[in-house]
Scaffold this active site. Structure first.
Site, short mmCIF file in Angstrom:
data_model
loop_
_atom_site.label_atom_id
_atom_site.label_comp_id
_atom_site.label_asym_id
_atom_site.label_seq_id
_atom_site.Cartn_x
_atom_site.Cartn_y
_atom_site.Cartn_z
N HIS A 43 -0.82 4.94 9.51
CA HIS A 43 -0.34 5.72 9.93
C HIS A 43 -0.14 7.26 10.35
O HIS A 43 0.17 7.59 10.08
CB HIS A 43 0.58 5.93 8.44
CG HIS A 43 1.04 4.40 7.47
ND1 HIS A 43 -0.49 4.29 6.86
CD2 HIS A 43 1.81 3.81 7.40
CE1 HIS A 43 0.24 3.02 6.53
NE2 HIS A 43 1.20 3.02 6.54
N HIS B 240 11.13 -3.97 3.11
CA HIS B 240 11.07 -2.20 3.12
C HIS B 240 11.01 -1.57 4.02
O HIS B 240 10.92 -1.54 5.27
CB HIS B 240 10.41 -0.99 2.36
CG HIS B 240 8.92 -0.92 3.24
ND1 HIS B 240 8.16 -2.46 3.30
CD2 HIS B 240 8.47 -0.11 3.65
CE1 HIS B 240 7.07 -1.77 4.25
NE2 HIS B 240 6.90 0.02 4.20
N HIS C 12 0.76 -1.81 -0.20
CA HIS C 12 -0.04 -0.28 0.23
C HIS C 12 0.65 1.53 0.24
O HIS C 12 0.50 2.34 0.54
CB HIS C 12 -1.46 0.09 0.65
CG HIS C 12 -0.43 -0.34 2.70
ND1 HIS C 12 -0.86 -0.72 3.21
CD2 HIS C 12 0.67 -0.05 2.98
CE1 HIS C 12 -0.32 -0.45 4.27
NE2 HIS C 12 0.25 0.24 4.52
N GLU D 123 4.54 -5.33 8.20
CA GLU D 123 2.99 -5.26 8.06
C GLU D 123 2.75 -6.25 7.20
O GLU D 123 1.02 -7.02 6.93
CB GLU D 123 2.92 -3.69 6.75
CG GLU D 123 3.28 -2.64 7.29
CD GLU D 123 3.18 -1.01 6.22
OE1 GLU D 123 3.49 -0.23 6.53
OE2 GLU D 123 4.02 -2.06 5.24
#
Length: 292
Positions: free
Chosen positions: A59, A193, A12, A240
């Site tokens: 977030h 990441h 996402h 995630e």
């Protein structure tokens, strides 16, 4: 009764949303990323669900760091796109399904998951980017969405095993909902990441592709990955991926992989995407095809 027919998982990345909104999808850098989603955009035209239960992480847009629920379920009638500092994304308001959401909340608490109930919440790129990747840029989203926020931003985070167990409980809860609904469960975020620190820019294709292989063939092995392993192997944001395990747990065993896509990089992130069909849905589709 309601039934889960398919699961979708996807990264996402916020920059993907910006590329869509700013009309950059055909640029050389972005074109290979969006090519990986052409299959699902065609598939979903004939497989549009009534409801998507979408596991994502906020977030610090609505769930700030002073209140951090481990698992939170959106029970509101609608959820507006959040302002993440540069204005809300120009996407439709997300329409919820309060009846199914309330049923899920009740059944999950009965199953000893301490869910936080959210009756008002804006949703950020963690939820709207996956919708854009699958449904494009419609005036209205073609299905209702139940946001399921998972804390992966502040320790302690849930384990992958706990997320898988939550998916299993969601599967049971959906089956007990009396309304005839076609439900999909989506898991979002990842893949490997890291956005800050000395290892900023870390991407681990070997870890990612091993995860994709085992997600379909050996999900029980993925349930044992620790938080430390995620940090070491897939970067600080790679955790995630536990939300992909939530989706996988909701589908049961014996699922069929319809589509897989992996691309490096997209804004310093490894992009992954899969589409799974439950064995029940595959059986029903085969019977329908035989009759035709």
């Amino acid at each position: 009764m309601a039934r889960i027919t398919a699961g979708i998982a996807t990264s996402h990345v916020p920059a993907i949303g910006a590329a869509i909104d700013l009309g950059k999808t055909e640029e050389d850098y972005w074109k290979p990323v969006f090519a990986g989603y052409e299959w699902v955009k065609e598939w979903v035209k004939d497989n549009t669900p009534d409801v998507v239960i979408l596991a994502y992480n906020d977030h610090a847009s609505s769930l700030m760091l002073d209140i951090v629920p481990t698992f939170a379920i959106g029970c509101a009638e609608e959820f507006r796109p959040a302002d993440e500092g540069w204005g809300p994304r120009p996407v439709p308001t997300v329409i919820g399904h309060p009846e199914l959401a309330a049923h899920l909340a009740e059944q999950l608490v009965i199953d000893e998951f301490d869910m936080t109930i959210l009756n008002e919440m804006d949703v950020d790129h963690g939820l709207t980017v996956p919708l854009s990747l699958v449904f494009g840029q419609p005036e209205e989203w073609p299905c209702k969405v139940i946001p399921l926020a998972v804390n992966v931003t502040q320790f302690p985070t849930p384990s992958g095993n706990r997320c898988f167990q939550l998916g299993e409980a969601i599967r049971d809860a959906v089956k007990s909902f009396p309304q005839d609904l076609n439900v999909q469960v989506w898991g979002t975020g990842g893949m490997s990441h890291q956005l800050q620190g000395p290892r900023a820019g870390l991407i681990n294709p070997e870890f990612d592709n091993n995860f994709l292989d085992k997600l379909i063939n050996d999900p029980d092995d993925l349930r044992t990955i620790t938080r430390l392993e995620y940090l070491r192997e897939s970067g600080s944001e790679g955790i995630e991926l536990i939300m992909w395990l939530l989706m996988r747990g909701a589908l049961g065993y014996g699922v069929e992989e319809l589509h897989r896509f992996y691309h490096v990089p997209a804004s310093n992130t490894a992009v992954g995407h899969v589409v799974y069909e439950t064995k029940e849905a595959a059986s029903a589709r085969a019977k329908a095809a035989a009759k035709a």
